[in-house]
Design a protein around this motif. Structure first.
Motif, PDB file in Angstrom:
ATOM      1  N   ARG A   1      -7.885   0.263  -4.482  1.00 17.25           N
ATOM      2  CA  ARG A   1      -7.349   0.988  -3.323  1.00 17.25           C
ATOM      3  C   ARG A   1      -7.313   0.131  -2.055  1.00 17.25           C
ATOM      4  NH1 ARG A   1      -6.572   6.293  -4.165  1.00 17.25           N
ATOM      5  NH2 ARG A   1      -6.440   6.657  -1.921  1.00 17.25           N
ATOM      6  N   SER A   2      -7.453  -1.167  -2.188  1.00 14.44           N
ATOM      7  CA  SER A   2      -7.462  -2.017  -0.995  1.00 14.44           C
ATOM      8  C   SER A   2      -6.109  -2.045  -0.299  1.00 14.44           C
ATOM      9  CB  SER A   2      -7.883  -3.437  -1.359  1.00 14.44           C
ATOM     10  OG  SER A   2      -6.975  -4.024  -2.284  1.00 14.44           O
ATOM     11  N   LEU A   3      -5.023  -1.972  -1.075  1.00 13.82           N
ATOM     12  CA  LEU A   3      -3.700  -1.955  -0.456  1.00 13.82           C
ATOM     13  C   LEU A   3      -3.475  -0.671   0.318  1.00 13.82           C
ATOM     14  CD1 LEU A   3      -1.621  -3.407  -3.429  1.00 13.82           C
ATOM     15  CD2 LEU A   3      -2.389  -4.615  -1.376  1.00 13.82           C
TER      16      LEU A   3
ATOM     17  N   GLY B   1       0.814  -1.214   0.000  1.00 12.66           N
ATOM     18  CA  GLY B   1       0.000   0.000   0.000  1.00 12.66           C
ATOM     19  C   GLY B   1       0.843   1.257   0.000  1.00 12.66           C
ATOM     20  N   LEU B   2       1.967   1.224   0.700  1.00  8.53           N
ATOM     21  CA  LEU B   2       2.887   2.359   0.674  1.00  8.53           C
ATOM     22  C   LEU B   2       3.466   2.537  -0.722  1.00  8.53           C
ATOM     23  CD1 LEU B   2       4.426   4.610   2.102  1.00  8.53           C
ATOM     24  CD2 LEU B   2       6.132   2.907   2.805  1.00  8.53           C
ATOM     25  N   ALA B   3       3.837   1.425  -1.354  1.00 11.10           N
ATOM     26  CA  ALA B   3       4.348   1.506  -2.727  1.00 11.10           C
ATOM     27  C   ALA B   3       3.282   2.067  -3.664  1.00 11.10           C
ATOM     28  CB  ALA B   3       4.800   0.129  -3.196  1.00 11.10           C
ATOM     29  N   ALA B   4       2.038   1.669  -3.461  1.00  9.00           N
ATOM     30  CA  ALA B   4       0.954   2.188  -4.291  1.00  9.00           C
ATOM     31  C   ALA B   4       0.758   3.678  -4.067  1.00  9.00           C
ATOM     32  CB  ALA B   4      -0.338   1.422  -3.993  1.00  9.00           C
ATOM     33  N   ALA B   5       0.836   4.115  -2.803  1.00  7.92           N
ATOM     34  CA  ALA B   5       0.671   5.535  -2.492  1.00  7.92           C
ATOM     35  C   ALA B   5       1.789   6.365  -3.128  1.00  7.92           C
ATOM     36  CB  ALA B   5       0.653   5.746  -0.982  1.00  7.92           C
ATOM     37  N   ARG B   6       2.930   5.765  -3.336  1.00 12.75           N
ATOM     38  CA  ARG B   6       4.063   6.453  -3.962  1.00 12.75           C
ATOM     39  C   ARG B   6       4.061   6.306  -5.483  1.00 12.75           C
ATOM     40  NH1 ARG B   6       8.623   4.376   0.437  1.00 12.75           N
ATOM     41  NH2 ARG B   6       8.364   6.095   1.924  1.00 12.75           N
ATOM     42  N   GLY B   7       3.026   5.660  -6.031  1.00  8.46           N
ATOM     43  CA  GLY B   7       2.924   5.505  -7.468  1.00  8.46           C
ATOM     44  C   GLY B   7       3.796   4.419  -8.046  1.00  8.46           C
TER      45      GLY B   7
ATOM     46  N   ALA C   1      -5.187  -8.658  -3.882  1.00 16.32           N
ATOM     47  CA  ALA C   1      -4.424  -7.531  -4.429  1.00 16.32           C
ATOM     48  C   ALA C   1      -2.930  -7.772  -4.320  1.00 16.32           C
ATOM     49  CB  ALA C   1      -4.810  -6.242  -3.707  1.00 16.32           C
ATOM     50  N   ALA C   2      -2.477  -8.355  -3.211  1.00 13.57           N
ATOM     51  CA  ALA C   2      -1.048  -8.640  -3.054  1.00 13.57           C
ATOM     52  C   ALA C   2      -0.606  -9.731  -4.016  1.00 13.57           C
ATOM     53  CB  ALA C   2      -0.752  -9.041  -1.617  1.00 13.57           C
ATOM     54  N   ARG C   3      -1.444 -10.742  -4.223  1.00 19.44           N
ATOM     55  CA  ARG C   3      -1.098 -11.789  -5.197  1.00 19.44           C
ATOM     56  C   ARG C   3      -0.998 -11.208  -6.598  1.00 19.44           C
ATOM     57  NH1 ARG C   3      -4.837 -14.745  -2.072  1.00 19.44           N
ATOM     58  NH2 ARG C   3      -6.465 -14.440  -3.660  1.00 19.44           N
ATOM     59  N   ALA C   4      -1.887 -10.262  -6.911  1.00 21.56           N
ATOM     60  CA  ALA C   4      -1.873  -9.655  -8.237  1.00 21.56           C
ATOM     61  C   ALA C   4      -0.593  -8.864  -8.484  1.00 21.56           C
ATOM     62  CB  ALA C   4      -3.091  -8.753  -8.411  1.00 21.56           C
ATOM     63  N   ALA C   5       0.060  -8.405  -7.422  1.00 26.16           N
ATOM     64  CA  ALA C   5       1.306  -7.638  -7.575  1.00 26.16           C
ATOM     65  C   ALA C   5       2.428  -8.497  -8.150  1.00 26.16           C
ATOM     66  CB  ALA C   5       1.723  -7.041  -6.239  1.00 26.16           C
TER      67      ALA C   5
END
Length: 329
Positions: free
Chosen positions: A196-198, A183-189, A254-258
């Motif tokens: 937005r679940s992460l 989620g932090l990585a997502a917030a940083r783009g 969502a984490a598996r999809a990463a």
């Protein structure tokens, strides 16, 4: 934050977003007071623990730019601050009661930010049955900082500890691991997060308070600094080692999809606030029943290899990690 709060608040100017120190205590924090807080009108709180219970205490802080991002919603900042402390109590098997709060805010912080922060505290106070004992407030020219000291109760001698794991114990973990770090990585783009679940998981962890695991576990810790590092804390406390099977570590959709490129970040990023349990494998069914709706996954085993934590892939080969978890220094 009591009536005697001091320490250079607002640089001695007596104003903050249009409010004086005591005005904002009365408006935003006094309504949150636990009975022990005496309406935040005195120099300290007075709390008499219930007879026959021991007091468990913990403290955690959050600093802008370190533990939260400048544009994180203020209500989420407040709730995460409480939940980090609630998770510490959960890892000890303690029932939360109340907390002390300190804040250091910039003088130009909008009143709306303070209102949102207080609203987040109010919401989680209601959810977890806790109240504000008191605290202190100051101004700062640097990043926003807030700290909570939380109190809970437990039957004397019944608090769960880190040091009881033994070789042969299974490693169990609640919930899923890695969402907050991703989620932090997502917030940083750096990572897609379409639903937005992460990011939501990073902002709002779920402390596992209230689990009745007494007699079923040998040791417990919460995952704050990273799964591998926190399992390592259990190992060092008990003088044993551990093997974690990476394929068994539970992940959200969502984490598996990463994808596999994010495996190390999931295992070492931290901020999950799930519980790691050391317990005999024979207790698995009873543990699942005790956890109820909280998912529980067996991810490995403690070994007699002194303090060594090994992460293996599905073939049993060791996965080399560049780090074990988060550290401030």
């Amino acid at each position: 934050m009591t009536g005697a709060a001091h320490g250079g608040d607002s640089g001695g100017r007596g104003d903050f977003a249009g409010l004086g120190e005591f005005d904002r205590i009365a408006r935003y924090f006094a309504p949150l007071a636990h009975p022990a807080g005496l309406g935040l009108a005195d120099d300290a709180a007075v709390w008499t623990p219930p007879a026959g219970l021991a007091v468990v205490m913990t403290v955690d802080q959050m600093i802008e730019g370190v533990h939260f991002l400048p544009d994180d919603p203020p209500d989420a900042v407040a709730r995460k601050l409480l939940r980090r402390n609630l998770s510490d109590l959960a890892a000890m098997g303690a029932a939360p009661v109340g907390y002390l709060l300190t804040t250091a805010l910039r003088a130009d912080t909008p009143e709306a930010w303070l209102a949102g922060f207080a609203g987040g505290l109010r919401r989680d106070q209601a959810e977890f049955g806790i109240g504000l004992f008191g605290g202190d407030s100051s101004s700062t020219a640097g990043p926003v900082m807030s700290s909570v000291t939380m109190f809970g109760t437990v039957t004397p001698g019944a608090a769960w500890r880190r040091h009881g794991a033994v070789a042969g114990d299974a490693i169990f973990v609640t919930g899923t691991i890695g969402d907050a770090a991703l989620g932090l990585a997502a917030a940083r783009g750096q990572l897609a997060d379409p639903d937005r679940s992460l990011r939501e998981r990073r902002l709002l962890p779920s402390p596992r308070v209230g689990l009745a695991l007494g007699g079923l576990v040998h040791a417990v810790i919460d995952v704050s600094d990273g799964l591998v590092q926190d399992v390592g804390h259990l190992c060092r406390a008990a003088g044993c080692g551990a093997v974690i099977e990476a394929a068994l570590v539970p992940a959200s959709a969502a984490a598996r999809a990463a994808g596999p490129d994010w495996l190390e970040q999931r295992l070492t990023g931290g901020d999950d606030y799930e519980l790691v349990l050391a317990a005999p494998g024979a207790n698995e069914q009873a543990l699942r029943a005790a956890c109820g709706a909280v998912p529980l996954t067996r991810i490995g085993q403690f070994t007699d290899r002194h303090t060594d934590v090994v992460v293996c892939d599905a073939t049993g080969q060791r996965i080399r990690l560049s780090r074990s978890g988060w550290t401030h220094f």
